[in-house]
Write an enzyme that holds these catalytic residues in place. Structure first.
Site, PDB file in Angstrom:
ATOM      1  N   ASN A 192     113.585  26.517 -52.306  1.00 46.74           N
ATOM      2  CA  ASN A 192     114.795  27.249 -51.942  1.00 46.74           C
ATOM      3  C   ASN A 192     114.508  28.255 -50.850  1.00 46.74           C
ATOM      4  OD1 ASN A 192     116.509  25.978 -53.864  1.00 46.74           O
ATOM      5  ND2 ASN A 192     115.563  27.208 -55.455  1.00 46.74           N
ATOM      6  N   CYS A 193     115.570  28.664 -50.172  1.00 51.03           N
ATOM      7  CA  CYS A 193     115.516  29.639 -49.090  1.00 51.03           C
ATOM      8  C   CYS A 193     114.710  30.855 -49.544  1.00 51.03           C
ATOM      9  CB  CYS A 193     116.938  30.046 -48.719  1.00 51.03           C
ATOM     10  SG  CYS A 193     117.051  31.165 -47.332  1.00 51.03           S
ATOM     11  N   PRO A 194     113.787  31.332 -48.745  1.00 49.07           N
ATOM     12  CA  PRO A 194     113.499  31.003 -47.345  1.00 49.07           C
ATOM     13  C   PRO A 194     112.331  30.028 -47.174  1.00 49.07           C
ATOM     14  CG  PRO A 194     112.385  33.028 -47.873  1.00 49.07           C
ATOM     15  CD  PRO A 194     113.089  32.567 -49.145  1.00 49.07           C
ATOM     16  N   ASP A 236     117.682  22.013 -50.484  1.00 50.59           N
ATOM     17  CA  ASP A 236     118.396  23.288 -50.490  1.00 50.59           C
ATOM     18  C   ASP A 236     119.563  23.219 -49.503  1.00 50.59           C
ATOM     19  OD1 ASP A 236     119.299  25.884 -50.449  1.00 50.59           O
ATOM     20  OD2 ASP A 236     117.375  26.779 -49.915  1.00 50.59           O
ATOM     21  N   SER A 293     121.251  25.445 -48.171  1.00 50.76           N
ATOM     22  CA  SER A 293     121.219  26.476 -47.121  1.00 50.76           C
ATOM     23  C   SER A 293     120.491  25.983 -45.870  1.00 50.76           C
ATOM     24  CB  SER A 293     120.586  27.769 -47.638  1.00 50.76           C
ATOM     25  OG  SER A 293     119.208  27.605 -47.852  1.00 50.76           O
TER      26      SER A 293
END
Length: 76
Positions: A13-15, A40, A42
């Site tokens: 997941n981000c980042p 993800d 994002s």
């Protein structure tokens, strides 16, 4: 499409995907093509912005069943 490297960021997941992408692009030769596999959502926002900000070319992007694929060409 023949690639020079693959970054598998599935499950991250981000980042993390973009942080890993930065390192993988750095290791590519100029003009090299990197395939990124991510899960993800994002990354749909982050990876195009990464390319614009650093001058790399987002050659193609695809989405299928929650998996996001990107082909990024490192600037010469």
């Amino acid at each position: 499409m023949a690639v020079d490297g693959v970054l598998d960021a599935t499950g991250l997941n981000c980042p993390e995907p973009v942080m890993m992408l930065h390192q993988h692009v750095r290791d590519l030769p100029a003009g090299g093509l990197l395939k990124v596999i991510a899960t993800d959502p994002s990354t749909k926002r982050d990876i195009p912005k990464f390319c614009v900000f650093l001058g790399h070319e987002l050659v193609e992007q695809q989405e299928s069943a929650g998996t996001y694929l990107y082909w990024i060409r490192k600037k010469a």
